[in-house]
Design an enzyme around this catalytic site. Sequence first.
Site, PDB file in Angstrom:
ATOM      1  N   CYS A  14       0.843  -1.207   0.000  1.00 47.58           N
ATOM      2  CA  CYS A  14       0.000   0.000   0.000  1.00 47.58           C
ATOM      3  C   CYS A  14       0.874   1.251   0.000  1.00 47.58           C
ATOM      4  CB  CYS A  14      -0.910  -0.008   1.225  1.00 47.58           C
ATOM      5  SG  CYS A  14      -1.721   1.573   1.517  1.00 47.58           S
TER       6      CYS A  14
ATOM      7  N   CYS B  45       0.461   3.326   3.461  1.00 48.33           N
ATOM      8  CA  CYS B  45       0.856   2.831   4.779  1.00 48.33           C
ATOM      9  C   CYS B  45       2.175   3.477   5.227  1.00 48.33           C
ATOM     10  CB  CYS B  45       1.017   1.303   4.736  1.00 48.33           C
ATOM     11  SG  CYS B  45      -0.540   0.394   4.975  1.00 48.33           S
TER      12      CYS B  45
ATOM     13  N   HIS C 109      -4.143   0.341   8.062  1.00 47.40           N
ATOM     14  CA  HIS C 109      -4.673   0.044   6.728  1.00 47.40           C
ATOM     15  C   HIS C 109      -6.079  -0.549   6.790  1.00 47.40           C
ATOM     16  CE1 HIS C 109      -4.175  -0.815   2.428  1.00 47.40           C
ATOM     17  NE2 HIS C 109      -4.688  -2.013   2.640  1.00 47.40           N
TER      18      HIS C 109
ATOM     19  N   ASN D 253     -13.556   9.924  -1.123  1.00 46.09           N
ATOM     20  CA  ASN D 253     -14.248   8.903  -1.908  1.00 46.09           C
ATOM     21  C   ASN D 253     -14.045   7.587  -1.187  1.00 46.09           C
ATOM     22  OD1 ASN D 253     -15.005  10.627  -4.039  1.00 46.09           O
ATOM     23  ND2 ASN D 253     -13.000  10.397  -5.018  1.00 46.09           N
TER      24      ASN D 253
ATOM     25  N   SER E 129      -9.278   4.071  -5.259  1.00 49.90           N
ATOM     26  CA  SER E 129      -8.409   3.013  -5.759  1.00 49.90           C
ATOM     27  C   SER E 129      -7.538   2.402  -4.666  1.00 49.90           C
ATOM     28  CB  SER E 129      -7.536   3.535  -6.906  1.00 49.90           C
ATOM     29  OG  SER E 129      -6.781   4.635  -6.470  1.00 49.90           O
TER      30      SER E 129
ATOM     31  N   HIS F 118      -6.958   1.992   1.984  1.00 49.81           N
ATOM     32  CA  HIS F 118      -6.376   2.670   3.152  1.00 49.81           C
ATOM     33  C   HIS F 118      -7.214   3.928   3.437  1.00 49.81           C
ATOM     34  CE1 HIS F 118      -2.746   3.217   5.765  1.00 49.81           C
ATOM     35  NE2 HIS F 118      -3.419   4.334   5.965  1.00 49.81           N
TER      36      HIS F 118
ATOM     37  N   HIS G 289      -8.457   7.279   3.667  1.00 46.94           N
ATOM     38  CA  HIS G 289      -7.880   8.566   3.270  1.00 46.94           C
ATOM     39  C   HIS G 289      -8.910   9.451   2.586  1.00 46.94           C
ATOM     40  CE1 HIS G 289      -7.785   6.553  -0.640  1.00 46.94           C
ATOM     41  NE2 HIS G 289      -7.537   7.717  -1.206  1.00 46.94           N
TER      42      HIS G 289
ATOM     43  N   GLN H 247      -9.083  13.564   0.384  1.00 50.00           N
ATOM     44  CA  GLN H 247      -8.304  14.412  -0.501  1.00 50.00           C
ATOM     45  C   GLN H 247      -8.666  15.879  -0.293  1.00 50.00           C
ATOM     46  OE1 GLN H 247      -7.826  13.202  -4.643  1.00 50.00           O
ATOM     47  NE2 GLN H 247      -9.051  11.372  -4.275  1.00 50.00           N
TER      48      GLN H 247
HETATM   49  O1  LIG Z   1      -8.004  10.854  -7.018  1.00 41.68           O
HETATM   50  P1  LIG Z   1      -8.333   9.405  -7.148  1.00 41.68           P
HETATM   51  O2  LIG Z   1      -8.833   8.797  -5.854  1.00 41.68           O
HETATM   52  O3  LIG Z   1      -7.273   8.595  -7.802  1.00 41.68           O
HETATM   53  O4  LIG Z   1      -9.571   9.378  -8.164  1.00 41.68           O
HETATM   54  C1  LIG Z   1     -10.929   9.422  -7.809  1.00 41.68           C
HETATM   55  O5  LIG Z   1     -11.318  10.696  -7.304  1.00 41.68           O
HETATM   56  C2  LIG Z   1     -11.210  11.797  -8.208  1.00 41.68           C
HETATM   57  C3  LIG Z   1     -11.760  13.029  -7.538  1.00 41.68           C
HETATM   58  O6  LIG Z   1     -13.124  12.896  -7.188  1.00 41.68           O
HETATM   59  C4  LIG Z   1     -11.925  11.516  -9.532  1.00 41.68           C
HETATM   60  O7  LIG Z   1     -11.628  12.531 -10.458  1.00 41.68           O
HETATM   61  C5  LIG Z   1     -11.520  10.169 -10.114  1.00 41.68           C
HETATM   62  O8  LIG Z   1     -12.319   9.894 -11.258  1.00 41.68           O
HETATM   63  C6  LIG Z   1     -11.711   9.077  -9.061  1.00 41.68           C
HETATM   64  O9  LIG Z   1     -11.324   7.834  -9.575  1.00 41.68           O
END
Ligand SMILES: O=P(O)(O)O[C@H]1O[C@H](CO)[C@@H](O)[C@H](O)[C@H]1O
Lengths: 349, 349
Positions: free
Chosen positions: A51, A54, A114, A154, A162, A165, A167, A169
Amino acid sequence: MPFDSTEHPHRRFNALTGEWVLVSPHRSKRPWQGQQEETEQDQRPAYDPTCYLCPGNPRVGGEVNPQYTDTFVFNNDFGALTADVPTGGIDEGGLLRAEAESGVCRVICFSPRHDLTLPQMTTPAIRKVVDLWVSEFATLGARPDINYVQIFENKGPIMGCSNPHPHGQIWAQRTVPGEPAKEGVQQLTYFQEHGRTLLSDYLKIELEKKERVVLENEHFVVLVPFWAVWPFETIVIARRPVQDVTQLSEPERDALADVLRRLTIRYDNLFNISFPYSSGLHQRPTDGQEHSEWHLHMHFYPPLLRSATVRKFMVGYEMLGDPQRDITPEFSAGRLREQAEMHYKGAVE
Amino acid sequence: MPFDSTEHPHRRFNALTGEWVLVSPHRSKRPWQGQQEETEQDQRPAYDPTCYLCPGNPRVGGEVNPQYTDTFVFNNDFGALTADVPTGGIDEGGLLRAEAESGVCRVICFSPRHDLTLPQMTTPAIRKVVDLWVSEFATLGARPDINYVQIFENKGPIMGCSNPHPHGQIWAQRTVPGEPAKEGVQQLTYFQEHGRTLLSDYLKIELEKKERVVLENEHFVVLVPFWAVWPFETIVIARRPVQDVTQLSEPERDALADVLRRLTIRYDNLFNISFPYSSGLHQRPTDGQEHSEWHLHMHFYPPLLRSATVRKFMVGYEMLGDPQRDITPEFSAGRLREQAEMHYKGAVE
Ligand SMILES: O=P(O)(O)O[C@H]1O[C@H](CO)[C@@H](O)[C@H](O)[C@H]1O
Ligand SMILES: O=P(O)(O)O[C@H]1O[C@H](CO)[C@@H](O)[C@H](O)[C@H]1O
């Protein structure tokens, strides 16, 4: 036969954005033979050597994560926004218009563990996440090249996440994006007319009615908004009309951590899975203006509809017409109110 | 270093809706470890006894489909909109607002053949679908209780389509939904200022530049709009500024069928799969006004990004901020232009 919002199709107005949603309560009876989502049992090790989030592990960009013990933040190695963008743009007759956009994308690890998610963390641990939001908003917002800071999470592969873990943004940028811009306009109009924030007055009505309230504490209320689009969408509203997280007092920060924990536990308990969603704070632009019209809140947009495997698709009509929902916000609020605030997996930390 | 739209993050303005999209060209290089979509080999029988859309089969509501030989249309047994709604609503201080909505939801079978999709049908067979759109738009639009008619298709399980039998839908209703309402405002403003439709002038620029044009014939042009949100989004624009499908001449209807066939073949050939999308026509409201500002067009919103199994997620930032894309519209147009117009499975019908 009088109009009955639990039976008849109707449109609801989103007072925060000025848009409408089509509600079709009778439609939840239709059989579903479409796509079923996968549900993995969410069994993960506390530490995963592969990961890139981590502690102690290398990231794609080559850097190595520190042995962090609570939260950890860094610049996204593949950010959608970058700081070093030359200014410029395109304008052909107002029909082809583009302009350079600059900013920064940050990744926030919620925990070194994790195998956890927010609902499995303790309130003091979530409070550390809130503190990081505060310091990041303060630092990024103070930059002259940053006029808006979007903090979000997300959660779950179905939401494009993806890495499991825990997290979130932050995307911070020069311009104010469309969603907060719309909310800003509605809030400003209301504030100028009434001298109170739109969400203060909205919250007052919701607290009288109670039918859409999910949970509350001394400083925050969580409810399914009257205009909710997603089946189990909720909004977390600060009782005090503050403009951003930096204005929250110590007890308010604790209270935010408390409602986040209780809400996400209820979500997980709803279908006995790690409940997917996108969530995010909406706060005042950091353009140096006061923005007294802005009222701090947080949206939760979960995609699931009837079960762990049946989601709501925002497709054809929704993309070309208006968002549409099948169950009423009142029904969803009731389902969320029924849930226990002890996680179905038991205490983890 | 000058601004370069193939390298630098930027925002593009959607002249049709007045909204913006964030474009991050450099970001397509990031590795993807997230959710992979399933791709089933699309092997279906020409007739499926369990399909509620096949000729001669019973539907959920109990009715039996006729032995139709080209297209077939009926009222959706679980429509989101119904005709028999009492008027009424809710308004509490402008903050809780709802109003009854009435309308009708129709289902259109494109072909009796369970195993086909639009790109596998002949142009004359697709022309029959166009003819049905015309007659449905005329009939529904003439009703005093219907002011807007939305014709669309959800294709593929990933787009919430629950039956692979080739079909589309029509949702027709009392009010004009948000998307066409926004397009109406932008088109009206432009028309009042220039005396020509917005899309006529936009098309002129695109035909000069060529870089976003995918294919064309005498009466229609298909291109990736400058402001495209979805990775391989396209727009089909009528060369003549007509307001709705009923105004199309016989040759124009043939030409629409022709571009739809050629476009959907290119889509399927892009990743050698039955390519998912939501598509739909945008036309003038049927409120009895002339709406000379309206210019008939059709949107295609496909979710796939890099391959048959990697989709674009419109999640966190997109739900809370602005839509965001990783590859440029110009790149996508190039990829679509490269595709052959012979279906990868060969001729079917
Ligand atoms: O930034 P990540 O987690 O790789 O990507 C994810 O969040 C982003 C922000 O909402 C989006 O634009 C991506 O399509 C989604 O896969
Ligand atoms: O009408 P269908 O095909 O059953 O349902 C599909 O299309 C509808 C209109 O876009 C959406 O509201 C549904 O979420 C989707 O699953």
